[in-house]
Design a protein around this motif. Structure first.
Motif, PDB file in Angstrom:
ATOM      1  N   ASN A 183       0.971  -0.813  -0.212  1.00  0.00           N
ATOM      2  CA  ASN A 183      -0.160  -0.287  -0.057  1.00  0.00           C
ATOM      3  C   ASN A 183       0.978   1.121   0.014  1.00  0.00           C
ATOM      4  N   GLN A 184       0.201   2.310   0.054  1.00  0.00           N
ATOM      5  CA  GLN A 184       1.053   3.431  -0.183  1.00  0.00           C
ATOM      6  C   GLN A 184       1.849   3.947   0.972  1.00  0.00           C
ATOM      7  N   ASN A 185       1.989   2.639   2.408  1.00  0.00           N
ATOM      8  CA  ASN A 185       2.765   3.365   3.563  1.00  0.00           C
ATOM      9  C   ASN A 185       4.277   3.100   3.248  1.00  0.00           C
ATOM     10  N   CYS A 186       3.679   2.442   1.471  1.00  0.00           N
ATOM     11  CA  CYS A 186       5.598   1.850   1.051  1.00  0.00           C
ATOM     12  C   CYS A 186       6.150   3.653   1.126  1.00  0.00           C
ATOM     13  N   ASN A 187       7.665   3.293   1.870  1.00  0.00           N
ATOM     14  CA  ASN A 187       8.392   4.441   1.063  1.00  0.00           C
ATOM     15  C   ASN A 187       9.888   3.781   1.025  1.00  0.00           C
ATOM     16  N   GLN A 188       9.875   2.677  -0.093  1.00  0.00           N
ATOM     17  CA  GLN A 188      10.648   2.034  -0.387  1.00  0.00           C
ATOM     18  C   GLN A 188      12.081   2.107  -0.053  1.00  0.00           C
ATOM     19  N   ILE A 201      13.047 -10.306  -3.580  1.00  0.00           N
ATOM     20  CA  ILE A 201      12.499  -8.935  -3.650  1.00  0.00           C
ATOM     21  C   ILE A 201      13.551  -7.885  -4.169  1.00  0.00           C
ATOM     22  N   THR A 202      12.705  -7.235  -5.316  1.00  0.00           N
ATOM     23  CA  THR A 202      13.234  -6.044  -5.666  1.00  0.00           C
ATOM     24  C   THR A 202      12.749  -4.403  -5.133  1.00  0.00           C
ATOM     25  N   VAL A 203      13.545  -3.816  -4.798  1.00  0.00           N
ATOM     26  CA  VAL A 203      13.237  -2.333  -4.301  1.00  0.00           C
ATOM     27  C   VAL A 203      13.404  -1.795  -5.479  1.00  0.00           C
ATOM     28  N   SER A 204      12.454  -0.862  -6.188  1.00  0.00           N
ATOM     29  CA  SER A 204      13.376   0.607  -6.986  1.00  0.00           C
ATOM     30  C   SER A 204      12.275   1.678  -6.598  1.00  0.00           C
ATOM     31  N   ASP A 205      11.355   2.186  -8.220  1.00  0.00           N
ATOM     32  CA  ASP A 205      10.239   3.151  -7.223  1.00  0.00           C
ATOM     33  C   ASP A 205       9.169   1.787  -6.422  1.00  0.00           C
ATOM     34  N   LYS A 206       9.216   0.602  -7.200  1.00  0.00           N
ATOM     35  CA  LYS A 206       8.082   0.000  -6.422  1.00  0.00           C
ATOM     36  C   LYS A 206       8.976  -1.737  -5.375  1.00  0.00           C
ATOM     37  N   VAL A 207       7.840  -2.746  -5.090  1.00  0.00           N
ATOM     38  CA  VAL A 207       8.162  -3.668  -4.795  1.00  0.00           C
ATOM     39  C   VAL A 207       8.072  -4.912  -5.703  1.00  0.00           C
TER      40      VAL A 207
END
Ligand SMILES: Cc1cc2nc3c(=O)[nH]c(=O)nc-3n(C[C@H](O)[C@H](O)[C@H](O)COP(=O)(O)O)c2cc1C
Length: 256
Positions: A183-188, A201-207
């Protein structure tokens, strides 16, 4: 003594640390599995893992299949939250099929971190009746006394375990993470990627979840923003064993 462990929310690491008592080599299975020529010898060798679907996490099974373990005394502890099925009996048989033997095989009831089935608030409320410390103290004394213990399971449990394993082979395809909602709480911040024992799992601008998910729910439980959710979870409450820090979880599971 050397203890190998797999953990997604800290229960097994907490147990491994208590058995090891500060003077034991603790090795995280995700950090060694898949390496060529895995061979370990020590006077005492232990393996601590969570019970999944009455059986082993995929990665633990792969480790036990591929590692050559040699100890004068060997033990296996499966932590679980509700019902262990015939897991420990099968683990002892599995070891013997692969040329070694667990002299002591025992399970330990702890908090159940399986969010589709359990509410963590209820699990924490049930902790006193689970008598974790008392049961763990008995296991530690048994190991210190080099006690032998063969796991048993009645025919009903053996049948149920075999059925569940058959169903799981169809359902568990490594893509479970792709069904999680971020959800929108993700701050990457990338914590999910660092606590994933599968490096999935890879995190860039999204998960982004790849297709090697263990289904351990570590990313869901340990997200500092509580941003990762299952479509069917009892509530938003998450679990990390209080005897294990997030830093320790990252050190155990970071594959990147
Ligand atoms: C995918 C999955 C499957 C599970 N299956 C079982 C099970 O069959 N029986 C059970 O009692 N607990 C089950 N659990 C609960 C865990 O075994 C238990 O919470 C364990 O102590 C977690 O250890 P950890 O914090 O070191 O990962 C399951 C948990 C997950 C994530």
């Amino acid at each position: 003594m050397t203890i190998f462990y797999f953990t997604s929310t800290g229960n097994c690491l907490a147990v491994a640390k208590k058995i090891g008592n500060g003077n034991t080599k603790l090795i995280s299975i995700p950090q060694v599995v898949g390496k060529p020529d895995l061979a370990f010898a020590d006077d005492v060798i232990g393996v601590v893992f969570p019970i999944y679907g009455f059986g082993l996490p995929k990665m633990v099974k792969k480790f036990l299949e591929t590692a050559k373990l040699q100890g004068a005394y060997m033990f296996a502890i499966g932590t679980y939250g509700n019902l262990p099925g015939a897991c420990m009996l099968n683990v002892q048989r599995f070891a013997e099929q692969h040329g070694y033997k667990f002299d002591y095989a025992e399970s330990l009831l702890m908090v159940d971190n399986y969010l589709p089935g359990f509410n963590i608030n209820d699990q924490v409320a049930k902790l006193p009746e689970k008598r974790v410390d008392e049961n763990l103290a008995r296991i530690i004394a048994d190991i210190q006394n080099r006690k032998t213990l063969d796991a048993t399971a009645g025919i009903g449990w053996r049948f149920m375990t075999a059925m569940i394993k058959r169903g799981e082979n169809l359902l568990v395809n490594g893509k479970q993470g792709q069904r999680y909602e971020v959800n929108q709480n993700c701050n990457q911040c990338g914590t999910c990627s660092k606590v994933c024992p599968a490096g999935n799992i890879t995190v860039s601008d999204k998960v982004i979840f790849a297709d090697q998910c263990e289904g351990c729910l570590g990313c869901v439980h340990l997200c500092p923003k509580n941003a990762i959710h299952l479509r069917h979870e009892k509530n938003e409450v998450r679990w990390r064993n209080p005897d294990v820090s997030l830093k320790e979880m990252i050190a155990a599971n970071n594959r990147k």
